[in-house]
Design a protein around this motif. Structure first.
Motif, PDB file in Angstrom:
ATOM      1  N   TRP A  14      48.765 -69.137  36.872  1.00 20.55           N
ATOM      2  CA  TRP A  14      50.247 -69.454  37.746  1.00 20.55           C
ATOM      3  C   TRP A  14      49.987 -69.405  39.195  1.00 20.55           C
ATOM      4  O   TRP A  14      50.717 -70.206  39.937  1.00 20.55           O
ATOM      5  CB  TRP A  14      50.910 -68.234  37.097  1.00 20.55           C
ATOM      6  CG  TRP A  14      52.294 -68.189  37.502  1.00 20.55           C
ATOM      7  CD1 TRP A  14      53.347 -68.787  37.359  1.00 20.55           C
ATOM      8  CD2 TRP A  14      52.779 -67.508  38.846  1.00 20.55           C
ATOM      9  NE1 TRP A  14      54.464 -68.679  38.259  1.00 20.55           N
ATOM     10  CE2 TRP A  14      54.229 -67.811  39.186  1.00 20.55           C
ATOM     11  CE3 TRP A  14      52.218 -66.616  39.719  1.00 20.55           C
ATOM     12  CZ2 TRP A  14      55.064 -67.209  40.029  1.00 20.55           C
ATOM     13  CZ3 TRP A  14      52.794 -66.093  40.883  1.00 20.55           C
ATOM     14  CH2 TRP A  14      53.948 -66.321  41.018  1.00 20.55           C
ATOM     15  N   THR A  38      58.080 -65.560  25.354  1.00 27.83           N
ATOM     16  CA  THR A  38      58.372 -66.257  26.482  1.00 27.83           C
ATOM     17  C   THR A  38      57.106 -65.964  27.401  1.00 27.83           C
ATOM     18  O   THR A  38      56.670 -64.794  27.626  1.00 27.83           O
ATOM     19  CB  THR A  38      59.489 -65.815  27.200  1.00 27.83           C
ATOM     20  OG1 THR A  38      60.672 -65.811  26.488  1.00 27.83           O
ATOM     21  CG2 THR A  38      59.858 -66.238  28.629  1.00 27.83           C
ATOM     22  N   TYR A  41      54.849 -65.750  32.806  1.00 25.44           N
ATOM     23  CA  TYR A  41      55.085 -66.196  34.318  1.00 25.44           C
ATOM     24  C   TYR A  41      55.828 -67.571  34.086  1.00 25.44           C
ATOM     25  O   TYR A  41      55.383 -68.232  33.405  1.00 25.44           O
ATOM     26  CB  TYR A  41      53.408 -66.485  35.260  1.00 25.44           C
ATOM     27  CG  TYR A  41      53.123 -65.187  35.199  1.00 25.44           C
ATOM     28  CD1 TYR A  41      53.318 -64.185  36.338  1.00 25.44           C
ATOM     29  CD2 TYR A  41      52.094 -64.797  34.337  1.00 25.44           C
ATOM     30  CE1 TYR A  41      52.835 -62.891  36.327  1.00 25.44           C
ATOM     31  CE2 TYR A  41      51.136 -63.313  34.429  1.00 25.44           C
ATOM     32  CZ  TYR A  41      51.750 -62.608  35.371  1.00 25.44           C
ATOM     33  OH  TYR A  41      50.927 -61.273  35.466  1.00 25.44           O
ATOM     34  N   ARG A  42      56.688 -67.512  34.792  1.00 20.65           N
ATOM     35  CA  ARG A  42      57.593 -68.711  35.002  1.00 20.65           C
ATOM     36  C   ARG A  42      56.901 -69.952  35.756  1.00 20.65           C
ATOM     37  O   ARG A  42      56.955 -69.904  36.906  1.00 20.65           O
ATOM     38  CB  ARG A  42      59.030 -68.566  35.202  1.00 20.65           C
ATOM     39  CG  ARG A  42      59.981 -69.691  34.966  1.00 20.65           C
ATOM     40  CD  ARG A  42      61.275 -69.610  35.347  1.00 20.65           C
ATOM     41  NE  ARG A  42      61.866 -68.392  34.755  1.00 20.65           N
ATOM     42  CZ  ARG A  42      62.478 -68.513  33.479  1.00 20.65           C
ATOM     43  NH1 ARG A  42      62.434 -69.566  32.804  1.00 20.65           N
ATOM     44  NH2 ARG A  42      62.941 -67.604  32.755  1.00 20.65           N
ATOM     45  N   ASP A  44      56.432 -73.491  37.784  1.00 22.13           N
ATOM     46  CA  ASP A  44      57.118 -74.498  38.275  1.00 22.13           C
ATOM     47  C   ASP A  44      57.461 -75.956  37.465  1.00 22.13           C
ATOM     48  O   ASP A  44      56.526 -76.204  36.713  1.00 22.13           O
ATOM     49  CB  ASP A  44      56.353 -74.729  39.537  1.00 22.13           C
ATOM     50  CG  ASP A  44      57.400 -75.817  40.470  1.00 22.13           C
ATOM     51  OD1 ASP A  44      57.658 -77.077  40.141  1.00 22.13           O
ATOM     52  OD2 ASP A  44      57.363 -75.406  41.586  1.00 22.13           O
TER      53      ASP A  44
END
Length: 412
Positions: A14, A38, A41-42, A44
């Motif tokens: 990430w 989920t 870490y989200r 981009d």
């Protein structure tokens, strides 16, 4: 430039992904994760994420290789530990995409759960090798040294002040994956040895993993069980360190010891073992943290006791810890990564793995290389040639063919 990342710890992937996107590069991530949870870490949305199912069958590798060729990547980074480094090296063969072998663990541990021959074979097919610490270079033969670039992990900027060492209920915190090598039960035992002297202290254990039951059992057996709490997944970790007075990492070995620096970035001093690679690289005993001289519960308890009993010592160690963490600021480290990727991308179209593509049987060495490639490509559902099982299966096949032939003749 178009990067191709696959595998590795999600946090580092990430961080590197976002750093390169911000610098104007394109990034694709190939992941084998089958988890329905989920991601921690989200990513981009500019990062393209592909799911891949690993298989050593010819058709599957050929299809993945074709996809990679069509994407026309400039450079690839393999950051999975173990045999999958070989998988990616072979998959890249013939694509012209140069490979960075990135190792995020202690070398001896890599060779323990994999093997040395496989590790070096994968590195021999890489155009560049990334290691976390300078001393890890000694684990490689001299002919690989020139390919190595050492880049440590980065840590967010240090806090403005050290942790509050005078809290009413001081906290010793542990944070990390629940794995045997992390030795959390040893910390539980050490804390139990200290409980009578430090009844106002509590131990918070953050993390998850396969050793959770073993850790829970060790807590249940401890005389200090009322002061020990398993807290689950740490999010965000820096807040946890900022609220603690002391951090302990009782690991047997570490690839780098990132949590040590995360704690230091909040002015929280760390305690670990002097024999733990990765940890002993960061902690300077008595300067920015403490190192237990022996890897035993008693030695760890004695070392923790020094810090737990002395708020002034914790404060002094915490101030030095802030200075140490500042040396691992993200931007300079990702400058090094960008430079490594740009340099490696210059090998596009003439990579080390491309040299294997049309390898002739011209010498014993080349024959060995081709044999290794054939081993990687073979169908693991079939017995290995030359083994008893292989001869037995070959004999049964030959007998069946003979019997069918005899039946046809008798039928005539």
């Amino acid at each position: 430039m178009h990067y191709w990342l696959f595998g590795g710890g999600p946090k580092f992937v990430w961080e590197l992904t976002h750093a390169m996107l911000e610098r104007g590069h394109e990034v694709s991530i190939y992941s084998s994760s089958r988890s329905k949870n989920t991601p921690p870490y989200r990513f981009d949305p500019r990062a393209r994420i592909f799911r891949v199912s690993y298989s050593d069958k010819h058709d599957n590798i050929a299809l993945l290789r074709q996809t990679i060729s069509q994407e026309n990547y400039d450079v690839a980074i393999a950051m999975q530990g173990g045999v999958m480094q070989l998988f990616w090296a072979v998959t890249l063969m013939g694509t012209g995409v140069p490979l960075v072998y990135s190792e995020h663990s202690f070398p001896a541990r890599v060779e323990q759960f994999w093997n040395r021959a496989g590790r070096l074979a994968a590195m021999s097919g890489a155009d560049a090798i990334h290691l976390l610490l300078p001393e890890f270079i000694n684990s490689l033969p001299a002919w690989l040294h020139e390919r190595v670039t050492v880049i440590p992990n980065s840590v967010p900027g240090a806090g403005a002040t050290a942790a509050n060492n005078n809290a009413a209920s001081p906290t010793l915190v542990s944070l990390g994956r629940f794995d045997k090598v992390k030795q959390i039960p040893l910390l539980v035992e050490a804390f139990g040895l200290l409980h009578d002297r430090f009844q106002d202290w509590k131990l918070d254990i953050w993390g998850y993993g396969e050793e959770e039951k073993a850790i829970s059992w060790s807590i249940a057996q401890s005389s200090a069980r009322s002061a020990i709490h398993m807290r689950g997944i740490a999010d965000p970790a820096l807040d946890i360190f900022a609220q603690a007075q002391l951090f302990c990492i009782p690991s047997r070995c570490e690839g780098f010891g990132l949590t040590v620096l995360e704690a230091m970035s909040q002015g929280t001093p760390a305690v670990g073992f002097a024999q733990c690679a990765g940890v002993n690289h960061i902690i300077r005993d008595g300067v920015n943290g403490l190192l237990a001289p022996e890897m035993t519960a008693q030695s760890l308890a004695d070392t923790l006791g020094r810090a737990m009993s002395n708020a002034a010592l914790r404060s002094a160690l915490g101030q030095e810890a802030l200075k140490t963490a500042a040396q691992y600021a993200p931007e300079p480290i990702f400058d090094q990564w960008e430079s490594l990727l740009l340099d490696t991308a210059a090998s596009k179209g003439h990579t080390r793995m491309d040299a294997f593509k049309d390898e002739p049987f011209a010498s014993r060495a080349r024959l060995s290389a081709v044999a290794r490639r054939e081993w990687l490509f073979r169908d693991f559902g079939r017995p290995w040639p030359g083994t008893l099982r292989w001869y037995s299966e070959a004999a049964r096949t030959a007998a069946a063919k003979f019997w069918k032939s005899l039946q046809r003749r008798l039928g005539q």
